[in-house]
Structure formats: structure tokens, C-alpha cells
Design an enzyme around this catalytic site. Structure first.
Site, short mmCIF file in Angstrom:
data_model
loop_
_atom_site.label_atom_id
_atom_site.label_comp_id
_atom_site.label_asym_id
_atom_site.label_seq_id
_atom_site.Cartn_x
_atom_site.Cartn_y
_atom_site.Cartn_z
CB ALA A 146 -6.00 8.35 -0.99
CB CYS B 1 -2.19 -10.02 5.11
SG CYS B 1 -0.31 -10.79 5.71
CE LYS C 161 -2.52 -15.31 3.27
NZ LYS C 161 -3.22 -15.83 4.48
#
Ligand code: UGA
Length: 448
Positions: free
Chosen positions: A271, A279, A282
């Protein structure tokens, strides 16, 4: 084999040098001729462990040649790797103009049978699009040369890219051509059998690398689905961390307990303040866009994005809880890169957090071990400092954003002498909460 790698970003450089190191003759080309001139001297514009020395070694051996004439390199090669960027358009759809441009150039330059292997992360159906563009642009040639398209996605992680290229967990080859598949298997043989001589770091060496042969569409989807699933794991645990805070549970114990179940696994369930980089943001958006386009709404993916966008601002909420009005407060930020061991700040949570603190009127002092320039979208009002200690000088609050190694061993007694108030937000849960509380710090992590 004679190989041409088009595009000298993370994927292109690492692919090129890896293929050179295992004995192929590789041209690395880029339309940015300044970059090529720099690379010719062995200087690498990105920070990636082991990459520079490997590039220098392979330039020296003659296996790796940087060249700015893409057409020439295409003509000289049998296999052409496309490794250009596919940045998102405002809609989330990837911009394929660089891919189209390269496909056009391949069509114009082709002078015999070639394999075109696409490593850029591209929307489903792009292999067919590349094929069409190459065909259309062969019209000026007297002969129509035969060629095959391969979808060969890349799974390397920034910061571990070189090791990932030599010791991958899988190789995916998507194509409709038996001939091309056999040639690609031959090219990757040393990697598949793990029988190359790589002196830098063999710690991750495997027995054998599995190869998955599939059609190009499935191959393209494997890439997106893998990244989307990893992002989902992280958003999921971040949501659990937020629940932990409400009910008084400890996310470190919760994720440890979850990870012991081998069906869940202990990786990618840390977490924190969310995922960034070039990456995940997108690719999750692109897959969601494709899903919508094809009438299959991506409810889970959309929630994954929403949770992530919200997560970075948890830091700001926590700061308000600790400090009240942010105006005129001094905040020391540790870490700019989107994750450790890279100088990449694309979609880094740090930028959004810093900009928000500046907007609220804080003095923001920043330190990152590697990133020394202002990231593109970061407000220049932030003060860049030369050490973590300088960053927290006079600070009312310290925020750990990126879990660089050097932050694990900070001298908290020294920090206490430097800070005006002893507030710490640990955005990656790396510090020992109990120890810091004993030292008199007001500490809060994420779900911990
Ligand atoms: C990611 C994938 O991991 C690669 O397999 C893939 O090839 C690559 O994208 C790509 O498509 O090119 P990368 O973006 O380099 O690699 O970084 P990761 O190590 O995956 O981290 C992504 C983000 O997730 C970072 O912001 C990191 O801080 C965050 N993260 C990761 C967490 O918040 N918790 C975790 O447990 C793990």
C-alpha cells in the site's frame, strides 16, 4: 542475426544492448540525432543499473552501432524492432503517430524479407495496422517484398530493466506466420535456454524461460491485461489500507496475511500513495478506452484509475489533519521519481502532491537522490535541496514519497534537531512507526 531497433527509450536501449550482448549485430536508431550522437560516446540519457557499462562494452565489440539513418539500418537488417513511444491522447487513446511514421519508413525502405517485431505497447489490432501501412508504402518499389509482423510485448520494469531483459519471466510471440515465429525463437534462443555469458549480475538467472506463441491480437492484450492487473492489485490494497485506517487495522499485517496465500502472492500488494510512471497510467486508460470502444465497459479498470487518482491526495488530507491551514507551512518532501532506482518522474505522485502543497501556500523543500531537475509539470516554486536533511530544515512536516534505499537509514535524531515540528507522513510505509513515536514524532503511514 542482423537486427535494427527503432527508438532509443527504455525499451529500445535495453532490447538493443541485450540482443547485442547475446551475439547479434544490432543497429539502434532514433530520429533524434543529438541523442544518437550522445549514445555513440557511450553516454546514456536514462538512469538504469548496468546499462551504461553494457552499452560501452557492446559498442567496443562492434555488436552495437548507434545510427541516425533509420532507412539505412532497416535495409541492413533482417529483424526490425519497433520500440517507439505511444503516449496517451487526452481521451486516453494512445497516440500512434510515431508507430505510423516508422511503419511508413519500413515500407519505403524494405529491400527483402524482414520480420517487423513490435515491442511498443499498442492498442489491440495495431499489428494489422502496421502491416497495412507497410504494404501501402511499398507501392513505389518495383518489387513487393515479403514481410511478417510479430507482436512481441516487453515486460521490463524501470530500475530493473537490464535484469528483466536477460532473465525474463516469459517471452510472448504473437504472429500468424510460422516462419517468423521460428526465426524469433532462434533469435531468443540464448535467452530462452539461459545459456549466454553475461558477467554483470547473474543473480536472477533462470533454468529456462517459457515462450508463449499466440496470435498477434492476444499477444497485444496480454501486455495490457498484465499491467492492468498489477495496477488493480495496488489500487485494491490501497482501498484496503483506507479501510484499515477507519477500523484501526494495520495494513502491513493485513497484506502479509493475504500474501501468504499463494493464490494472492506477496508482490505488488504494497500500500502507498498509488502507482505512477510511464506505463500503468497510460496502459490502464488505454485498455479502458478500447473496452468502451468495443462496447464492453471496463467498470473495474475505471474504479482502479479513480482509486489511484484519489490516493495521492490522501497525503494532502493527512497534512491538513496534522497542520491545519497549509499556508506558510514548510513541508520537506523526500523523493521525486515515481519509484526508486529510476530518474523517471512521468505521472509521479510527487508532482501532483508538491503542486497541491504549493497551491495551498506552503514552502516546499524537495530532495531526490537522482532527480535533480524540475520535472516537466512541477511548479518551479518548490525548492530543490541537496540532502534529505536540507529538505526538512525548518519543516513543519516531512513527507516520504519515494522509497529510495537511502531513506531507510535516515538519522532521525538529526532530523528532529532540524525540523520545526515533528510531523511525518510516510507515503510508502517504510519507517518503523513505533520507533519514531518513541523518538517523539507524530507519525502516520498509509493504513498503518
Ligand atoms: C510496469 C510493469 O511492472 C512492467 O512489467 C511493464 O513492462 C512496464 O510497466 C511497462 O509497461 O513498460 P514500471 O512502470 O517500470 O513497470 O514500474 P513498476 O515497478 O511496475 O511500478 C509501477 C508503480 O506501482 C510505481 O509507481 C510503484 O511505486 C507502484 N507500486 C508497485 C506500488 O504502489 N505498490 C506495489 O506493491 C508495487
Amino acid at each position: 542475426m542482423k537486427v535494427c531497433v527503432i527508438g532509443t527509450g527504455y525499451v529500445g536501449l535495453v532490447t538493443g544492448v541485450c540482443l547485442a550482448e547475446i551475439g547479434n549485430n544490432v543497429f539502434c536508431v532514433d530520429k533524434d540525432s543529438n541523442k544518437i550522437e550522445l549514445l555513440k560516446t557511450g553516454k546514456v540519457p536514462i538512469y538504469e543499473e548496468g546499462l551504461e557499462e553494457l552499452i560501452k562494452k557492446n559498442i567496443k565489440s562492434g555488436h552495437l552501432i548507434f545510427h541516425s539513418d533509420t532507412s539505412f539500418a532497416i535495409k541492413e537488417s533482417d529483424i526490425i524492432f519497433i520500440c517507439v513511444g505511444t503516449p496517451p491522447l487526452p481521451s486516453g487513446k494512445p497516440n500512434l503517430s510515431a508507430i505510423d511514421e516508422v511503419a511508413k519508413l519500413i515500407g519505403q525502405s524494405i529491400n527483402g524479407y524482414k520480420i517487423i517485431s513490435n515491442k511498443s505497447t499498442v492498442p489491440i489490432g495495431t499489428a494489422k495496422r502496421i502491416k497495412k501501412i507497410i504494404k501501402e508504402n511499398q507501392n513505389d518499389n518495383k518489387n513487393d517484398y515479403e514481410f511478417d509482423i510479430i507482436s512481441n510485448p516487453e515486460f521490463l520494469k524501470e530500475g530493473e530493466a537490464v535484469a528483466d531483459a536477460f532473465f525474463p519471466e516469459r517471452i510472448v510471440i504473437g504472429s500468424e506466420s510460422e516462419k517468423a515465429i521460428e526465426i524469433m525463437k532462434e533469435l531468443y534462443k540464448p535467452i530462452i535456454n539461459q545459456d549466454f555469458d553475461y558477467a554483470v549480475n547473474n543473480a536472477h538467472k533462470r533454468d529456462k524461460v517459457p515462450v508463449l506463441i499466440t496470435d498477434s491480437t492476444s499477444s497485444e492484450l496480454i501486455k495490457y491485461a498484465s499491467n492492468a492487473f498489477l495496477a488493480t492489485k495496488i489500487s485494491f490494497v490501497n482501498e484496503i489500507a483506507n479501510i484499515c485506517e477507519r477500523v484501526g487495522a494495520n495494513i502491513l499485517d493485513v497484506t502479509y496475511g493475504m500474501g501468504l496465500d499463494s493464490r494472492i502472492g506477496s508482490r505488488f500488494i504494497k500500500a502507498g500513495i498509488g502507482w505512477g510512471g510511464s506505463c500503468f497510467p497510460k496502459d490502464v486508460r488505454a485498455l479502458s478506452y478500447t473496452a468502451e470502444e468495443y462496447g464492453s465497459p471496463a467498470n473495474i479498470l475505471n474504479a482502479v484509475i479513480q482509486v489511484n487518482n484519489h490516493q495521492r491526495f490522501k497525503v494532502v488530507q493527512k497534512a491538513v489533519n496534522m497542520l491545519g491551514i497549509i499556508d506558510d507551512k514548510v513541508i520537506g518532501i523526500l523523493g521525486l521519481a515515481f519509484k526508486p532506482n529510476t530518474n523517471d518522474t512521468r505521472e509521479a505522485p510527487s508532482v501532483a502532491i508538491i503542486n497541491k502543497f504549493l497551491e495551498l501556500g506552503a514552502e516546499v523543500r524537495v530532495y531526490d537522490p537522482v532527480v535533480k531537475d524540475y520535472p516537466e509539470n512541477m511548479d518551479k516554486g518548490a525548492i530543490m535541496t541537496a540532502s534529505p536533511y536540507e529538505a526538512v530544515e525548518g519543516a513543519n512536516l516531512m513527507v516520504l514519497v519515494t522509497e529510495w534505499d537511502e531513506f531507510y537509514n535516515l538519522d532521525f535524531k538529526k532530523i528532529k534537531n532540524l525540523m520545526a515540528n515533528f510531523n511525518i507522513i510516510d507515503g510508502r510505509n517504510i519507517f518503523d512507526k513505533k520507533k519514531l513515536q518513541e523518538l517523539g514524532f507524530n507519525y502516520t503511514g498509509i493504513g498503518y
